[in-house]
Design a protein around this motif. Structure first.
Motif, PDB file in Angstrom:
ATOM      1  N   SER A  85       0.784  -1.241   0.000  1.00 61.31           N
ATOM      2  CA  SER A  85       0.000   0.000   0.000  1.00 61.31           C
ATOM      3  C   SER A  85       0.817   1.293   0.000  1.00 61.31           C
ATOM      4  N   ARG A 174      -4.126   5.505   6.731  1.00 60.93           N
ATOM      5  CA  ARG A 174      -4.709   4.420   7.515  1.00 60.93           C
ATOM      6  C   ARG A 174      -4.196   4.484   8.928  1.00 60.93           C
ATOM      7  N   ARG A 175      -4.967   3.881   9.841  1.00 64.07           N
ATOM      8  CA  ARG A 175      -4.545   3.979  11.233  1.00 64.07           C
ATOM      9  C   ARG A 175      -3.370   3.040  11.446  1.00 64.07           C
ATOM     10  N   ASN A 282       7.413  -7.256  11.635  1.00 62.49           N
ATOM     11  CA  ASN A 282       6.461  -6.172  11.367  1.00 62.49           C
ATOM     12  C   ASN A 282       5.087  -6.546  11.979  1.00 62.49           C
ATOM     13  N   GLU A 286       4.911 -11.281   9.113  1.00 64.30           N
ATOM     14  CA  GLU A 286       5.521 -11.942   7.956  1.00 64.30           C
ATOM     15  C   GLU A 286       6.922 -11.441   7.638  1.00 64.30           C
ATOM     16  N   THR A 436      -1.932  -9.195   2.440  1.00 67.87           N
ATOM     17  CA  THR A 436      -2.585  -8.528   1.291  1.00 67.87           C
ATOM     18  C   THR A 436      -4.028  -8.106   1.594  1.00 67.87           C
ATOM     19  N   GLY A 437      -4.226  -7.568   2.790  1.00 68.19           N
ATOM     20  CA  GLY A 437      -5.565  -7.140   3.202  1.00 68.19           C
ATOM     21  C   GLY A 437      -6.230  -6.196   2.211  1.00 68.19           C
ATOM     22  N   THR A 438      -5.531  -5.154   1.795  1.00 69.65           N
ATOM     23  CA  THR A 438      -6.129  -4.225   0.833  1.00 69.65           C
ATOM     24  C   THR A 438      -5.783  -4.578  -0.601  1.00 69.65           C
TER      25      THR A 438
END
Ligand code: ADP
Length: 587
Positions: A85, A174-175, A282, A286, A436-438
């Motif tokens: 992102s 993003r938060r 992180n 991962e 790969t959330g977003t």
């Protein structure tokens, strides 16, 4: 901004409905009034051209920047590969910070602690996530030399980091997200294990306990192990390893936290031990990194590497295409290192030495659906190993080729590769499997190497936007089987799975499994299969039904160790009300 002009012939990207919302909300550029002034086409060109432009500074390059920009553009807009992102958000802008993953050291003094708070805030502002080890902080109630008072311990400082994160809110991107790690032999380990007992507490942190080989052996033998004061190195107490492990399991059963990471295993794979020890990962686990190290990630959409069988041949993976994508993606990620502006000199220096990149995969469940292989099968596990071995081998050969063009990573001579004469490589690591959330929403694919959460469901994205999603491969297969009806799809959206729908063809029910249909052992086997060929680590959650027992979680934690995973995260349905990230609802 890049000086490369957008070609008139550049095709418009096709964007799925969910991606439109996400891109507009967080990725397309906005003016001071919050009005979006960048189209999606301009967004992808901004990224492609800024990253390709880095090529110009390498004389030996086999690419001209303009040609490469076009190739990067096509790679991203056909959703074959997407960078993490921050690269999509910031490439070619004034912010210019492009990496998702950072690890910061936390020193055992007030100045060091508040430096880390400040540095984390700077990283969060640019969309990166931070990991910290709190293991160096002296235990609660130990003496503070300069004042004669008593120390408040890692946990109380953790709350300050959490609070600071809460206030940053990442300037509208993003938060923030954090990982907090404490070694199992730290005297405050029990407090840390229980830190998230109350829901909502430390909600900007994922917590993990750093387990050692010695500890795991003590668990096996039901022995006591030593607690060591980090500031003096003295043994200050003992705990029974089996009891600590049991409490860890109980807490994970209650809330999913804490997770576990196997520190010795992570350090066994540290490519540059002479530069330091890895003490944290992180936020999603991962990416293990050295203190002050950062890494940028990118993911290949495996769902796009499917080759439909022709003339009576079986369908298979398009290996040639996968190879092409891997090579281009490695070049992309290596250029990102140069294009990125890091928020601290120490980080610029560390990244410059190791040049780590983390190329991974997403759309794995989509690929299996297309190949008609069920996720919970040995065939799928074997294929996972084959695919990831291919990605790792090709990414390393791409990194070797880049080293010929541009030189090896500066720490190469003192790295394990240099000492074994294995390289030279351009990058100390090349592979990582991100959640790969977003990215998976933008690419319209299944996330990471996870099975599908549901075949059809209503997704809450960001602040209460509701999106209905049905997996396209499932929809096509239902139509092929002549089983499609609007009523059926509605039913499926309610429960997510077709496991119990006996009236549907057996073949559909075999192939189209979802996270909850899959026994924990297959989640773990899949994670281990990908880990075997991943330099860094694999983001994976073992999903469990609400009815799962503590014994089952015990078994999962233990097997994760036995199977060679670097850590494990479990999620028991309904056990956690708020989650830090990786669900798409905070992005
Ligand atoms: P994306 O799909 O947005 O690229 P991932 O879900 O793959 O991100 O997460 C990859 C890494 O990006 C995480 O492990 C973390 O380091 C960072 N990250 C993800 N979400 C956030 C967030 N909300 N704030 C800060 N960092 C994040």
């Amino acid at each position: 901004m890049s000086t490369l002009k957008m070609p008139a012939s550049l095709p418009d990207p096709i964007i799925n409905e969910n991606a439109k919302i996400v891109l507009k909300r967080r990725y397309q550029r906005k003016d001071a009034d919050g009005i979006v002034y960048e189209s999606v086409k301009e967004l992808f060109w901004r990224v492609a051209s800024a990253i390709a432009e880095e090529e110009a500074k390498y004389d030996g390059s086999s690419y001209k920047p303009a040609k490469l920009a076009r190739e990067f553009y096509d790679l991203m807009t056909t959703y074959r590969f997407l960078p993490n992102s921050p690269t999509l958000m910031n490439a070619g802008t004034d912010i210019g910070q492009l990496a998702a993953c950072f690890v910061l050291p936390v020193a055992d003094d007030i100045e060091g602690i508040f430096d880390a708070v400040k540095h984390a805030a700077m990283i969060h502002k640019s969309g990166g996530g931070t990991g910290f080890s709190f293991s160096r902080l002296r235990a609660k109630d130990s003496v503070v030399g300069s004042t004669g008072g008593v120390a408040s311990g890692p946990l109380s400082f953790l709350k300050i980091f959490n609070c600071a994160t809460e206030q940053i809110k990442q300037g509208g991107t993003r938060r923030g997200a954090n990982m907090g790690i404490l070694r199992v032999d730290h005297p405050d380990v029990m407090d840390f294990i229980k830190a998230k007992e109350r829901d909502g507490e430390l909600n900007n942190f994922n917590l993990s306990i750093g387990l050692t080989e010695q500890f795991m052996r003590a668990v096996e033998k039901k022995e006591d192990y030593d607690l060591v004061a980090p500031n003096s190195g003295e043994v200050v107490g003992q705990l029974n390893a089996r009891e600590v492990f049991n409490i860890l399991v109980n807490k994970a059963w209650e809330s999913g936290d804490p997770g576990i990471v196997f520190l010795d295993r992570i350090n066994r794979d540290n490519p540059t031990p002479k530069l330091g020890e890895i003490e944290s990962t992180n936020p999603c686990g991962e990416q293990p990194l050295l203190p002050y190290e950062a890494c940028n990630l990118g993911s290949i959409n495996l769902g796009k590497c499917y080759l439909k069988g022709k003339n009576g041949h079986d369908s298979e993976i398009d290996w040639e295409e996968l190879k092409r994508i891997v090579h281009l993606s490695v070049r992309f990620l290596d250029n990102v290192i140069d294009a990125s502006v890091y928020p601290l000199d120490q980080i610029t220096e560390m990244v410059g030495k190791n040049r780590k990149i983390g190329l991974g995969v997403m759309g794995w469940a989509d690929l299996l659906y297309q190949l008609k292989i069920s996720y919970n099968s040995q065939t799928a596990v074997d294929l996972a190993e084959r695919v990831m071995k291919f990605v790792r081998d090709e990414s390393r050969s791409a990194s070797k080729l880049l080293a010929k063009e541009r030189g090896e990573f500066p720490a190469y001579p003192e790295s394990v590769f240099g000492e074994a004469n294995l390289g030279p490589y351009r990058n100390a690591t090349t592979t990582t499997i991100a959640p790969t959330g977003t990215l998976s929403i933008i690419a319209g694919c299944s996330s990471g190497v996870e099975p599908l959460f549901a075949l059809s469901f209503v997704r809450n994205v960001m602040d209460n936007d509701k999106l209905v999603e049905t997996n396209p491969f499932f929809e096509a297969a239902v139509k092929d089987a002549d089983a499609y009806s609007a009523k059926l799809m509605e039913e499926i959206a309610k429960v997510g799975t077709i496991k119990k729908m006996d009236h549907l063809p057996e073949e559909l029910r075999r192939v189209f499994v979802t996270a909850m249909d899959i026994e924990p052992i297959w989640h773990l086997k899949m994670q281990a299969a990908f880990q075997k060929f991943t330099d860094n680590a694999v983001s994976k959650t073992v999903n469990l039904p609400n009815s799962a027992t503590k014994e089952e979680i015990w078994d999962i934690y233990w097997k994760a160790y036995e199977f060679g995973c670097k850590g494990v995260t479990v999620y028991r349905d309904g056990s956690k009300i708020s989650q830090v990230l990786c669900t798409g609802d905070d992005k």
